[in-house]
Enzyme design. Structure first.
Site, PDB file in Angstrom:
ATOM      1  N   CYS A   1     -36.213  28.441-103.014  1.00 39.73           N
ATOM      2  CA  CYS A   1     -36.671  27.504-101.997  1.00 39.73           C
ATOM      3  C   CYS A   1     -38.060  26.967-102.355  1.00 39.73           C
ATOM      4  CB  CYS A   1     -36.626  28.132-100.605  1.00 39.73           C
ATOM      5  SG  CYS A   1     -36.684  26.890 -99.299  1.00 39.73           S
TER       6      CYS A   1
ATOM      7  N   HIS B   1     -31.035  29.112-100.223  1.00 36.32           N
ATOM      8  CA  HIS B   1     -31.384  30.531-100.066  1.00 36.32           C
ATOM      9  C   HIS B   1     -30.203  31.415-100.454  1.00 36.32           C
ATOM     10  CE1 HIS B   1     -35.290  30.287 -98.006  1.00 36.32           C
ATOM     11  NE2 HIS B   1     -34.848  29.111 -97.585  1.00 36.32           N
TER      12      HIS B   1
ATOM     13  N   GLU C   1     -30.083  34.508-100.555  1.00 37.09           N
ATOM     14  CA  GLU C   1     -30.078  35.701 -99.685  1.00 37.09           C
ATOM     15  C   GLU C   1     -29.505  35.399 -98.301  1.00 37.09           C
ATOM     16  OE1 GLU C   1     -32.601  33.807-100.300  1.00 37.09           O
ATOM     17  OE2 GLU C   1     -34.154  33.908 -98.752  1.00 37.09           O
TER      18      GLU C   1
END
Lengths: 209, 252
Positions: free
Chosen positions: A79, A187, A189
């Site tokens: 990001c 992202h 994650e």
């Protein structure tokens, strides 16, 4: 050991948890020695480019990251961490980045159709540009799989380094690679199984994990 | 192209999911962690955890559970309920929440929206509104829909977006629980007024309601529901298949 760089920007709980879930050994650290010792580096980040670039410089980690990356150590920016890899950003002024990948960070406003909302938030499909090989962090991922984006600025003037885009009015840079240096605008994650597969492939670069 | 999001909402009280959930294959159907994982594995694009606990102990328990959820589930998490201060934002963001939903807390202190947006970014601040028609006007209700604040809903939403609210959850009290479809008229009024993501809530009873929602109002970004998912009246993978067959772009 993978060093996830902690320089006081954003919350690393989910990122740490996602690496834990795939069994990767990581350390969340802002310590120069730990970072130099690590086999790979992850540069996270949320918020404003200017503040993040300042904080990296303030703790002297900008030089450490550049030297380690230039020595061939795999580096993954996520990001804002991806945006920091570029030469400069036009977010509220002009600010210098780490210049590990040629290109610059520009606002999406004015580039995408005005009826589209900014930030670009949500799940969007990865497109792999034709005629280029697959970036190794997509080893376990197929074109069209969705990942989660939250951003208002995007990487421009870096066509040679783009290995994935997402369509949001225009094809927006989703992933970049310059040799051992990788960046994801989305992202991983927060991108479910697809995101974990990307992190796993990064962990396996140079047969570690 | 960005996909339309399907979001199950889990109400949590004293560490347990309430509303009598009925799932096969889960050893503990009221465990927020297990149910969250189930939804994450079965096509949910995002999860909303709503803390309906009143006590301090309950709140602590909720925070612990949130940490565990964020340790095992890797999709966006929104947390709401009892968010009245910046410290509340901090408390849940540290546990892995991505967005924080404010409702009564913003009505009591509208500056909270501004303060939070400046500190954590617009994308982090979700304004949740309970709206009901009173004498032909949309009014904001507080305290779980029990109290008419007198605020005109569209004005309130515009004001909060101006202060940095990055996403709006529109919960229509008029259609909530009726299961006859989302409140298209109310949602249209909100979509016409602001240019941030709008999440529709209240009224979904079947798959067609989601198709109607996204077909009629292309500006709506997401559909949120609770009991129809919990009771498997609508299953998300099937719902997404049908949305896709109807030309609505979803993540599969």
């Amino acid at each position: 050991m993978i060093a996830v760089i902690d320089y006081g920007v954003g919350n690393l709980y989910s990122l740490k948890s996602s690496f834990d879930s795939i069994g990767a050994k990581i350390t969340v650290t802002g310590d120069e020695k730990e970072i130099r010792k690590a086999s790979k580096i992850v540069l996270p980040g949320v918020g404003a480019f200017k503040d993040a670039a300042f904080k990296l410089k303030e703790c002297g980690l900008d030089k450490v990251i550049k030297e380690e990356a230039n020595s061939g150590k795999p580096l993954l920016g996520i990001c804002l961490g991806m945006q920091l890899l570029f030469e400069k950003s036009y977010e509220y002024g002009i600010h210098e980045g780490l210049a590990l990948i040629p290109g610059s960070i520009k606002p999406m406003a004015g580039v995408i159709p005005p009826e589209l909302k900014i930030p670009h938030i949500g799940w969007n499909a990865l497109h792999f540009p034709k005629g280029k090989g697959k970036s190794p962090i997509f080893k376990y991922v197929n074109e069209g799989e969705c990942v989660y984006f939250v951003h208002s600025y995007y990487a421009a003037n870096c066509d040679d380094y783009i290995f994935a885009t997402a369509e949001y009015g225009e094809e927006i840079t989703a992933e970049v690679q310059n040799k051992n240096i990788f960046g994801c605008q989305f992202h991983p994650e927060k991108s479910g199984e697809t995101g974990l597969k990307i992190l796993k492939a990064f962990c396996e670069l140079g047969d570690l994990l | 192209m960005i996909t339309k999001r399907i979001i199950p909402c889990l109400d949590v009280k004293d560490g347990r999911v309430v509303k009598g959930v009925n799932f096969l294959g889960l050893s503990d159907v009221s465990s927020p962690v297990e149910l969250g994982k189930y939804y994450s594995d079965n096509g949910a694009d995002e999860l909303v955890f709503y803390d309906i606990t009143a006590s301090a102990e309950g709140r602590k328990l909720f925070t612990d559970i949130l940490c565990e959820v964020a340790r095992t589930i890797f999709i966006p998490l929104t947390v709401g309920g009892g968010i009245n201060t910046i410290e509340d934002f901090d408390r849940v963001l540290k546990c892995g929440a991505d967005k924080v939903s404010v409702n009564s807390g913003a009505i009591k202190n509208p500056e909270l929206v501004k303060e939070a947006a400046q500190k954590y970014g617009d994308q982090c601040v979700v304004l949740s509104c309970d709206i009901k028609r009173v004498d032909g006007a949309f009014r904001i209700f507080a305290k779980g829909g029990r109290e008419n604040t007198g605020l005109e809903a569209i004005e309130w939403i515009k004001r909060c977006v101006g202060m940095g609210a990055g996403e709006i959850v529109v919960n229509s009290i008029d259609t909530d629980g009726v299961k006859k479809g989302f409140d298209i008229e109310m949602l249209r009024a909100v979509c016409d007024a602001v240019n941030v993501p709008v999440i529709a809530s209240g009224g979904a009873g079947k798959t067609e309601d989601f198709i109607t929602l996204f077909k009629t109002l292309p500006k709506v970004d997401a559909g949120l529901a609770a009991s129809i998912f919990h009771f498997k009246e609508v299953e998300i993978p099937k719902l997404k298949e049908e949305l896709s067959e109807n030309g609505i772009n979803v993540r599969k």
